[in-house]
Scaffold this active site. Structure first.
Site, PDB file in Angstrom:
ATOM      1  N   GLU A 181      60.663  60.853   8.281  1.00 51.32           N
ATOM      2  CA  GLU A 181      61.693  59.967   7.709  1.00 51.32           C
ATOM      3  C   GLU A 181      62.237  60.511   6.389  1.00 51.32           C
ATOM      4  O   GLU A 181      63.444  60.506   6.148  1.00 51.32           O
ATOM      5  CB  GLU A 181      61.113  58.565   7.464  1.00 51.32           C
ATOM      6  CG  GLU A 181      60.740  57.826   8.722  1.00 51.32           C
ATOM      7  CD  GLU A 181      59.291  58.041   9.141  1.00 51.32           C
ATOM      8  OE1 GLU A 181      58.764  59.166   8.956  1.00 51.32           O
ATOM      9  OE2 GLU A 181      58.699  57.092   9.658  1.00 51.32           O
ATOM     10  N   CYS A 197      55.876  54.770   6.846  1.00 48.07           N
ATOM     11  CA  CYS A 197      54.772  54.509   5.916  1.00 48.07           C
ATOM     12  C   CYS A 197      55.339  53.893   4.629  1.00 48.07           C
ATOM     13  O   CYS A 197      56.558  53.863   4.425  1.00 48.07           O
ATOM     14  CB  CYS A 197      54.016  55.808   5.607  1.00 48.07           C
ATOM     15  SG  CYS A 197      54.892  56.906   4.473  1.00 48.07           S
TER      16      CYS A 197
HETATM   17  N1  THU Z   1      54.142  60.616   9.984  1.00 51.93           N
HETATM   18  C1  THU Z   1      55.505  60.612   9.949  1.00 51.93           C
HETATM   19  O1  THU Z   1      56.149  61.660   9.942  1.00 51.93           O
HETATM   20  N2  THU Z   1      56.135  59.420   9.903  1.00 51.93           N
HETATM   21  C2  THU Z   1      55.505  58.206   9.973  1.00 51.93           C
HETATM   22  O2  THU Z   1      56.169  57.170   9.917  1.00 51.93           O
HETATM   23  C3  THU Z   1      54.060  58.144  10.110  1.00 51.93           C
HETATM   24  C4  THU Z   1      53.342  59.435   9.929  1.00 51.93           C
HETATM   25  C5  THU Z   1      53.467  61.917  10.092  1.00 51.93           C
HETATM   26  C6  THU Z   1      52.690  62.333   8.878  1.00 51.93           C
HETATM   27  C7  THU Z   1      51.665  63.267   9.497  1.00 51.93           C
HETATM   28  O3  THU Z   1      52.254  64.549   9.637  1.00 51.93           O
HETATM   29  C8  THU Z   1      51.431  62.696  10.878  1.00 51.93           C
HETATM   30  O4  THU Z   1      52.540  61.870  11.159  1.00 51.93           O
HETATM   31  C9  THU Z   1      50.137  61.902  11.012  1.00 51.93           C
HETATM   32  O5  THU Z   1      50.047  60.943  10.036  1.00 51.93           O
END
Ligand code: THU
Length: 134
Positions: A59, A89
């Site tokens: 995001e 997150c």
């Molecule tokens: N992650 C995202 O890219 N976006 C989210 O909304 C949740 C988590 C990624 C971070 C990390 O690379 C992986 O997902 C596991 O947490």
């Protein structure tokens, strides 16, 4: 094109971008696509690092890419993951709130289904730059 069609298409961009994810540690690929006020779309994916804390969410990559390309007003963001039901997150919610309090957050709930929620309901009372003004 109506909103539902536009969001379906935005999710398709997010899905394509998830294919570029660099996530060898979590093995959890996420793609995001930001729809800007001028209808331009900018995409992002999560990029991890051996020093785990340096990893970046899909995001924020998408939002920062939009800003780097001159778009600071966000209408919607779509988030795609194979499993579905990924909402931003806390850090990404704050970053999204910087550029819109009313943006729609679209996320897939399965292979062919999605839900939409407002960023303001994901992060009510976000910290605002207005607070810093004297
Ligand atoms: N992650 C995202 O890219 N976006 C989210 O909304 C949740 C988590 C990624 C971070 C990390 O690379 C992986 O997902 C596991 O947490």
């Amino acid at each position: 094109m109506n909103k539902k069609q536009a969001y379906k298409q935005l999710l398709e961009f997010a899905k394509q971008t998830a294919g570029n994810s660099y996530s060898p540690y979590s093995k959890f690929a996420v793609g995001a696509a930001v729809l800007c006020e001028n209808n331009k779309v900018f995409c992002g994916t999560n990029v991890e690092n051996a020093s785990y804390g340096l990893s970046m969410c899909a995001e924020r990559v998408a939002v920062f890419t939009a800003v780097a390309n001159g778009c600071k007003k966000i209408k919607a963001i779509a988030i795609y993951s194979e499993k579905g039901n990924v909402t931003p997150c806390g850090a990404c919610r704050q970053v999204l709130s910087e550029f819109s309090k009313t943006a729609d957050v679209v996320y897939n709930t399965g292979k062919n289904s999605f839900k939409t929620v407002k960023i303001s309901s994901l992060l009510p009372k976000s910290f605002s730059g207005k607070t810093l003004k004297k």
